[in-house]
Design an enzyme around this catalytic site. Structure first.
Site, PDB file in Angstrom:
ATOM      1  N   THR A 196       0.811  -0.964  -0.123  1.00  0.00           N
ATOM      2  CA  THR A 196       0.132  -0.047  -0.028  1.00  0.00           C
ATOM      3  C   THR A 196       0.992   1.267  -0.106  1.00  0.00           C
ATOM      4  O   THR A 196       2.090   1.158   0.500  1.00  0.00           O
ATOM      5  CB  THR A 196      -0.911   0.032   1.249  1.00  0.00           C
ATOM      6  OG1 THR A 196      -1.730  -1.070   1.111  1.00  0.00           O
ATOM      7  CG2 THR A 196      -1.593   1.198   1.479  1.00  0.00           C
ATOM      8  N   GLY A 226     -10.994  -1.507   2.589  1.00  0.00           N
ATOM      9  CA  GLY A 226     -10.217  -1.608   3.685  1.00  0.00           C
ATOM     10  C   GLY A 226     -10.492  -0.053   4.275  1.00  0.00           C
ATOM     11  O   GLY A 226     -11.139   0.450   4.201  1.00  0.00           O
ATOM     12  N   ASP A 227      -8.983  -0.042   5.044  1.00  0.00           N
ATOM     13  CA  ASP A 227      -8.975   1.312   5.927  1.00  0.00           C
ATOM     14  C   ASP A 227      -8.473   2.532   4.833  1.00  0.00           C
ATOM     15  O   ASP A 227      -8.644   3.734   5.337  1.00  0.00           O
ATOM     16  CB  ASP A 227      -7.913   1.327   7.109  1.00  0.00           C
ATOM     17  CG  ASP A 227      -6.707   0.806   6.555  1.00  0.00           C
ATOM     18  OD1 ASP A 227      -6.599  -0.159   5.698  1.00  0.00           O
ATOM     19  OD2 ASP A 227      -5.655   1.240   7.058  1.00  0.00           O
ATOM     20  N   THR A 246      -0.747   2.013   6.733  1.00  0.00           N
ATOM     21  CA  THR A 246      -0.663   0.732   6.092  1.00  0.00           C
ATOM     22  C   THR A 246      -0.673  -0.355   6.997  1.00  0.00           C
ATOM     23  O   THR A 246       0.049  -0.399   8.057  1.00  0.00           O
ATOM     24  CB  THR A 246       0.628   0.716   5.349  1.00  0.00           C
ATOM     25  OG1 THR A 246       0.627  -0.504   4.723  1.00  0.00           O
ATOM     26  CG2 THR A 246       1.825   0.991   5.950  1.00  0.00           C
ATOM     27  N   GLY A 247      -1.231  -1.440   6.698  1.00  0.00           N
ATOM     28  CA  GLY A 247      -1.289  -2.557   7.607  1.00  0.00           C
ATOM     29  C   GLY A 247      -2.737  -3.212   7.444  1.00  0.00           C
ATOM     30  O   GLY A 247      -3.567  -2.863   6.445  1.00  0.00           O
ATOM     31  N   GLY A 249      -6.249  -3.695   7.362  1.00  0.00           N
ATOM     32  CA  GLY A 249      -7.117  -2.550   7.379  1.00  0.00           C
ATOM     33  C   GLY A 249      -8.209  -2.658   8.350  1.00  0.00           C
ATOM     34  O   GLY A 249      -8.826  -1.706   8.977  1.00  0.00           O
TER      35      GLY A 249
HETATM   36  N1  ASP Z   1      -4.413  -1.207   4.533  1.00  0.00           N
HETATM   37  C1  ASP Z   1      -4.657  -1.818   3.518  1.00  0.00           C
HETATM   38  C2  ASP Z   1      -5.950  -2.712   3.610  1.00  0.00           C
HETATM   39  O1  ASP Z   1      -6.298  -3.141   4.670  1.00  0.00           O
HETATM   40  C3  ASP Z   1      -3.559  -3.038   3.255  1.00  0.00           C
HETATM   41  C4  ASP Z   1      -2.030  -2.609   3.484  1.00  0.00           C
HETATM   42  O2  ASP Z   1      -1.862  -1.430   3.733  1.00  0.00           O
HETATM   43  O3  ASP Z   1      -1.384  -3.596   3.764  1.00  0.00           O
HETATM   44  O4  ASP Z   1      -6.580  -2.425   2.492  1.00  0.00           O
END
Ligand code: ASP
Length: 328
Positions: A196, A226-227, A246-247, A249
């Site tokens: 992301t 997602g977030d 990022t992570g 979500g």
């Molecule tokens: N945050 C993103 C989602 O959940 C994915 C990511 O940042 O790795 O869609």
């Protein structure tokens, strides 16, 4: 006469401070947090990542150093990362469970508190530009799917065939995800979703902005959002701080991570370092959630904490200080 010279000296001091503050700009970018280690990335691939991040920083800096806005700078940086197949955004987006690409993006202008986002779009080349258009040309904050695509098309954004987002590496990951049985899927899911992208910036006028763009998570359900397009979770900016996340979500959404960082600074008087660390290293980590954030405050202080083995990240400041890092 004496009073007059004291007033004059104070005015001079204030003026020089304002002029000094006007010279400062900062741009911070990320290209996702996750299980990135030296064993997993060849030196060749590392070079490609560094080159792409360097291009993104340069694109944003070009705008900032010419007195442009933080908003334009974060868009320029994110567009470069969206156009690279290396990142899970735009061109290199991951696949949903039914083998498609559904993209999310959002942007927020800290000086006006205006925001825009798109979710689940399949044919907009640069979703971050569409998010910006939603902010500037619609009465809404978030448009999804068909409506967002039609809106982008009507406003002249580049529309591509969905096959534009096909990337062999992402496809192979998706196939592997499908072959894996349930308990291991969630592990693969976050591993394969790496990439992301996001940017936060402070411009010479002292305004902050944040932007985030993603393909979401490998093997996500059709229609999952997602977030990243959620203001307050994936992206937030006010007059004090700008944040891009990022992570995993679902955790960022349930805990409104980006907004909580701003709230802790406002209500508890925490620094950007304290507020981001609390959210990433304590709150998310205690929940077993992987991820990281980038943030910049109104004085140009930056923070880039992550609770994974790596996060693609970099920054550039008007002082000339710059860095690009991947691992811890
Ligand atoms: N945050 C993103 C989602 O959940 C994915 C990511 O940042 O790795 O869609």
């Amino acid at each position: 006469m004496k009073h007059f010279s004291i007033v004059f000296a104070v005015l001079l001091f204030l003026l020089s401070n304002t002029l000094m503050a006007q010279g400062n700009y900062v741009l911070v970018i990320h290209g996702g947090a996750g299980n990135v280690t030296r064993q997993r990335i060849t030196p060749e691939l590392e070079g490609y990542y560094q080159a792409a991040m360097s291009r993104a920083l340069k694109a944003g800096e070009e705008i900032l150093k010419n007195g442009g806005s933080s908003l334009d700078a974060v868009i320029a940086a994110v567009v470069v990362l969206e156009d690279s197949p290396l990142f899970n955004a735009g061109r290199g987006a991951v696949f949903t469970i039914d083998g498609r690409n559904e993209l999310d993006a959002s942007i927020m202008d800290g000086s006006t508190a205006r925001a825009g986002a798109v979710a689940g779009v399949t044919n907009i080349k640069n979703p971050i530009k569409a998010a910006h258009l939603v902010m500037t040309n619609s009465p809404h904050v978030l448009l999804s799917g068909r409506g967002a695509e039609q809106f982008a098309f009507e406003h002249g954004l580049e529309i591509v065939d969905p096959s534009y987002f096909f990337d062999q590496r992402r496809w192979d990951q998706y196939r592997e995800f499908l072959r894996t049985t349930s308990p291991l899927r969630s592990q693969l899911n976050s591993e394969f979703s790496l990439g992301t992208v996001g940017a936060v910036a402070l411009d010479m006028q002292g305004n902050l902005a944040a932007a985030t763009s993603t393909g979401g998570m490998t093997g996500k359900m059709k229609g999952r959002i997602g977030d990243s397009p959620i203001i307050g979770a994936g992206t937030f900016a006010n007059t004090q701080v700008a944040v891009s996340s990022t992570g995993h979500g679902e955790f960022f959404k349930r805990n409104l991570i980006a907004y909580d960082i701003a709230a802790r600074m406002m209500y508890l008087g925490e620094t950007v370092g304290q507020a981001t660390n609390y959210n990433v290293m304590e709150k998310l980590r205690n929940l077993g959630a992987n991820g990281g954030v980038i943030a910049v405050d109104k004085d140009g202080n930056i923070a880039m904490p992550f609770n994974t083995t790596g996060m693609f990240r970099g920054y550039i400041k008007s002082t000339g200080e710059t860095a690009i890092r991947i691992f811890e």
